[in-house]
Motif scaffolding. Structure first.
Motif, PDB file in Angstrom:
ATOM      1  N   PHE A 202      47.011  60.043  62.210  1.00  0.00           N
ATOM      2  CA  PHE A 202      47.613  59.995  60.874  1.00  0.00           C
ATOM      3  C   PHE A 202      46.549  60.317  59.833  1.00  0.00           C
ATOM      4  CE2 PHE A 202      50.136  57.177  63.499  1.00  0.00           C
ATOM      5  CZ  PHE A 202      51.442  57.367  63.051  1.00  0.00           C
ATOM      6  N   ALA A 203      47.010  60.795  58.684  1.00  0.00           N
ATOM      7  CA  ALA A 203      46.091  60.956  57.563  1.00  0.00           C
ATOM      8  C   ALA A 203      45.688  59.565  57.065  1.00  0.00           C
ATOM      9  CB  ALA A 203      46.771  61.738  56.452  1.00  0.00           C
ATOM     10  N   GLY A 204      44.414  59.415  56.656  1.00  0.00           N
ATOM     11  CA  GLY A 204      43.939  58.155  56.085  1.00  0.00           C
ATOM     12  C   GLY A 204      43.318  58.430  54.734  1.00  0.00           C
ATOM     13  N   LYS A 205      42.952  57.379  54.024  1.00  0.00           N
ATOM     14  CA  LYS A 205      42.417  57.567  52.661  1.00  0.00           C
ATOM     15  C   LYS A 205      41.157  58.413  52.657  1.00  0.00           C
ATOM     16  CE  LYS A 205      44.323  53.798  49.991  1.00  0.00           C
ATOM     17  NZ  LYS A 205      44.609  52.488  50.534  1.00  0.00           N
ATOM     18  N   SER A 206      40.187  58.039  53.505  1.00  0.00           N
ATOM     19  CA  SER A 206      38.948  58.818  53.510  1.00  0.00           C
ATOM     20  C   SER A 206      38.869  59.706  54.744  1.00  0.00           C
ATOM     21  CB  SER A 206      37.747  57.879  53.444  1.00  0.00           C
ATOM     22  OG  SER A 206      37.874  56.872  54.429  1.00  0.00           O
ATOM     23  N   ARG A 207      39.416  59.250  55.876  1.00  0.00           N
ATOM     24  CA  ARG A 207      39.432  60.124  57.070  1.00  0.00           C
ATOM     25  C   ARG A 207      40.641  59.810  57.927  1.00  0.00           C
ATOM     26  NH1 ARG A 207      36.147  57.211  61.369  1.00  0.00           N
ATOM     27  NH2 ARG A 207      35.758  55.188  60.447  1.00  0.00           N
ATOM     28  N   ASP A 208      40.894  60.686  58.901  1.00  0.00           N
ATOM     29  CA  ASP A 208      42.056  60.522  59.773  1.00  0.00           C
ATOM     30  C   ASP A 208      41.993  59.198  60.546  1.00  0.00           C
ATOM     31  OD1 ASP A 208      42.985  62.907  58.918  1.00  0.00           O
ATOM     32  OD2 ASP A 208      42.483  64.024  60.752  1.00  0.00           O
ATOM     33  N   VAL A 209      43.173  58.667  60.850  1.00  0.00           N
ATOM     34  CA  VAL A 209      43.252  57.419  61.618  1.00  0.00           C
ATOM     35  C   VAL A 209      43.962  57.728  62.927  1.00  0.00           C
ATOM     36  CG1 VAL A 209      43.836  54.992  61.495  1.00  0.00           C
ATOM     37  CG2 VAL A 209      43.802  56.350  59.398  1.00  0.00           C
ATOM     38  N   ARG A 210      43.323  57.338  64.018  1.00  0.00           N
ATOM     39  CA  ARG A 210      43.825  57.689  65.352  1.00  0.00           C
ATOM     40  C   ARG A 210      44.387  56.425  65.978  1.00  0.00           C
ATOM     41  NH1 ARG A 210      40.623  60.683  70.010  1.00  0.00           N
ATOM     42  NH2 ARG A 210      40.752  62.407  68.588  1.00  0.00           N
ATOM     43  N   VAL A 211      45.609  56.506  66.527  1.00  0.00           N
ATOM     44  CA  VAL A 211      46.269  55.337  67.115  1.00  0.00           C
ATOM     45  C   VAL A 211      46.745  55.655  68.523  1.00  0.00           C
ATOM     46  CG1 VAL A 211      48.049  53.592  66.769  1.00  0.00           C
ATOM     47  CG2 VAL A 211      47.238  54.913  64.830  1.00  0.00           C
ATOM     48  N   ARG A 212      46.518  54.750  69.447  1.00  0.00           N
ATOM     49  CA  ARG A 212      46.972  54.970  70.819  1.00  0.00           C
ATOM     50  C   ARG A 212      48.480  54.791  70.900  1.00  0.00           C
ATOM     51  NH1 ARG A 212      43.950  54.820  75.830  1.00  0.00           N
ATOM     52  NH2 ARG A 212      45.463  54.579  77.519  1.00  0.00           N
ATOM     53  N   TYR A 213      49.111  55.571  71.772  1.00  0.00           N
ATOM     54  CA  TYR A 213      50.580  55.521  71.899  1.00  0.00           C
ATOM     55  C   TYR A 213      51.057  54.162  72.403  1.00  0.00           C
ATOM     56  CZ  TYR A 213      50.104  55.853  76.955  1.00  0.00           C
ATOM     57  OH  TYR A 213      49.793  55.589  78.254  1.00  0.00           O
ATOM     58  N   ARG A 214      52.303  53.825  72.067  1.00  0.00           N
ATOM     59  CA  ARG A 214      52.951  52.644  72.613  1.00  0.00           C
ATOM     60  C   ARG A 214      53.822  52.999  73.809  1.00  0.00           C
ATOM     61  NH1 ARG A 214      53.169  47.809  69.380  1.00  0.00           N
ATOM     62  NH2 ARG A 214      51.052  47.680  68.554  1.00  0.00           N
ATOM     63  N   GLN A 215      54.611  54.067  73.651  1.00  0.00           N
ATOM     64  CA  GLN A 215      55.475  54.564  74.734  1.00  0.00           C
ATOM     65  C   GLN A 215      55.378  56.077  74.678  1.00  0.00           C
ATOM     66  OE1 GLN A 215      59.559  53.473  74.115  1.00  0.00           O
ATOM     67  NE2 GLN A 215      59.068  51.311  73.931  1.00  0.00           N
ATOM     68  N   ARG A 216      55.440  56.705  75.855  1.00  0.00           N
ATOM     69  CA  ARG A 216      55.464  58.171  75.800  1.00  0.00           C
ATOM     70  C   ARG A 216      56.338  58.727  76.904  1.00  0.00           C
ATOM     71  NH1 ARG A 216      49.274  59.712  77.795  1.00  0.00           N
ATOM     72  NH2 ARG A 216      49.515  58.857  79.896  1.00  0.00           N
ATOM     73  N   LYS A 217      56.986  59.840  76.588  1.00  0.00           N
ATOM     74  CA  LYS A 217      57.815  60.596  77.527  1.00  0.00           C
ATOM     75  C   LYS A 217      57.524  62.056  77.268  1.00  0.00           C
ATOM     76  CE  LYS A 217      61.627  57.318  77.783  1.00  0.00           C
ATOM     77  NZ  LYS A 217      63.033  57.080  77.457  1.00  0.00           N
ATOM     78  N   PHE A 218      58.174  62.914  78.060  1.00  0.00           N
ATOM     79  CA  PHE A 218      57.951  64.352  77.891  1.00  0.00           C
ATOM     80  C   PHE A 218      58.212  64.798  76.460  1.00  0.00           C
ATOM     81  CE2 PHE A 218      59.622  68.676  77.738  1.00  0.00           C
ATOM     82  CZ  PHE A 218      58.533  69.373  78.259  1.00  0.00           C
ATOM     83  N   ASN A 219      59.337  64.294  75.900  1.00  0.00           N
ATOM     84  CA  ASN A 219      59.750  64.832  74.596  1.00  0.00           C
ATOM     85  C   ASN A 219      59.533  63.877  73.434  1.00  0.00           C
ATOM     86  OD1 ASN A 219      61.668  63.050  75.360  1.00  0.00           O
ATOM     87  ND2 ASN A 219      63.415  64.431  75.144  1.00  0.00           N
ATOM     88  N   ARG A 220      58.880  62.730  73.647  1.00  0.00           N
ATOM     89  CA  ARG A 220      58.589  61.882  72.500  1.00  0.00           C
ATOM     90  C   ARG A 220      57.503  60.850  72.781  1.00  0.00           C
ATOM     91  NH1 ARG A 220      64.008  60.683  73.695  1.00  0.00           N
ATOM     92  NH2 ARG A 220      64.227  58.806  74.938  1.00  0.00           N
ATOM     93  N   VAL A 221      56.819  60.466  71.706  1.00  0.00           N
ATOM     94  CA  VAL A 221      55.800  59.415  71.770  1.00  0.00           C
ATOM     95  C   VAL A 221      56.094  58.437  70.653  1.00  0.00           C
ATOM     96  CG1 VAL A 221      53.357  58.879  71.545  1.00  0.00           C
ATOM     97  CG2 VAL A 221      54.032  61.042  72.512  1.00  0.00           C
TER      98      VAL A 221
END
Ligand SMILES: [Zn+2]
Length: 290
Positions: free
Chosen positions: A94-113
């Motif tokens: 995600f965009a953050g105030k000063s730099r990007d913010v990276r978050v680990r997935y909660r659930q993932r499938k072929f067509n969605r996270v």
């Protein structure tokens, strides 16, 4: 067009929704499975310059819980990143105030996270990074991050063009042997239907007259709303609590309905269990102003 014959509910509706669900799952699951298995080549061909087979691609990011609206999330909201090869995504950025913010997935499938929006995220177009370091494209549309207090308490249930039909669509309109217990809201089949308020799911069923329907108890009130003739069975589960604006399903004409519309009922007390329906139109009109 408006002869939505909807009347009494027999108690014996338990078998029908199971059968309907099995058919629905069979129809939905087959094409999904074949898509998942067979698109590596097609993807490379289709996506032109981006064509790395298996590289995650994003087509949309939609807020699903704790939302202001579909593309307006809040810190702590759950959002769904939609696209393909997302079963390889490890982080959503995600965009953050000063730099990007990276978050680990909660659930993932072929067509969605699915991920939870971090507290430091700001408006932007998220992307994903795969386990092997591939970066996806950015989401085509911006995801706004707004304060939790912006979450609406009440929203209009039909999210697209609509009208209230003619006299036969009104509450109390004559039907053979009874009167119409709700207000019909005419809209194209496939238009999104959302929960008007924060509510708990009481029923999610199928009935020969109501078609696919749900009944929600509005939390903090003694009222229940029924949403009928949905295109497909709702994905909500009885007992689940949903926010205002949460997707219930899509406008359809299942059951005894002539023309695509939402049949909306407003009950004081329990729906079909000792409560009574009132004319929902003044309330619906008040929601349009919001
Ligand atoms: Zn109706």
């Amino acid at each position: 067009m408006l002869r939505t014959e909807f009347f009494r509910f027999p108690e014996r509706t338990a078998i029908v929704p199971v059968a309907a669900l099995v058919v629905f799952l069979a129809v939905v699951a087959l094409p999904t499975a074949s898509t998942a298995a067979g698109t590596a080549g097609a993807s490379a061909a289709k996506s032109g310059g981006l064509g790395v087979p298996g590289k995650p691609e994003i087509t949309d990011v939609v807020c699903v819980e704790q939302c202001v609206s579909a593309r307006k999330a809040t810190p702590g909201a759950t959002v769904e990143v939609v696209g393909r090869y997302l079963n390889r995504a490890r982080h959503v950025v995600f965009a953050g105030k000063s730099r990007d913010v990276r978050v680990r997935y909660r659930q993932r499938k072929f067509n969605r996270v699915r991920v939870v929006v971090p507290g430091t995220a700001v408006d932007g177009r998220p992307f994903v990074v795969s386990s092997s370091g591939f970066r996806s494209n950015r989401a085509p549309r911006e995801l706004e991050i707004l304060p939790v207090r912006m979450i609406p308490r009440e929203v209009f249930p039909v999210r697209g063009s609509f009208n209230y039909g003619s006299s036969g669509a009104k509450f109390g309109a004559g039907r053979t042997g009874y009167s119409h217990q709700g207000q019909d809201i005419m809209a194209s089949c496939g238009t999104r239907i959302v929960s008007v308020r924060k509510a708990k799911v009481v029923y999610r069923k199928y009935h020969s007259a109501a078609g696919n329907y749900v009944v929600l108890r509005n939390l903090g009130t003694n009222t229940q709303f029924a949403y009928m003739h949905l295109l497909k069975p709702s994905k909500l589960r009885p007992g689940q609590v949903v926010d205002a604006g949460r997707l219930i399903g899509y406008v359809g004409q299942t059951g005894r309905a002539y023309g695509c519309h939402l049949h909306f009922e407003y009950w004081i007390g329990s729906w079909q269990r000792g409560g009574r329906p009132i004319n929902p139109l003044p309330y619906l009109r008040s929601l349009q102003k919001g």
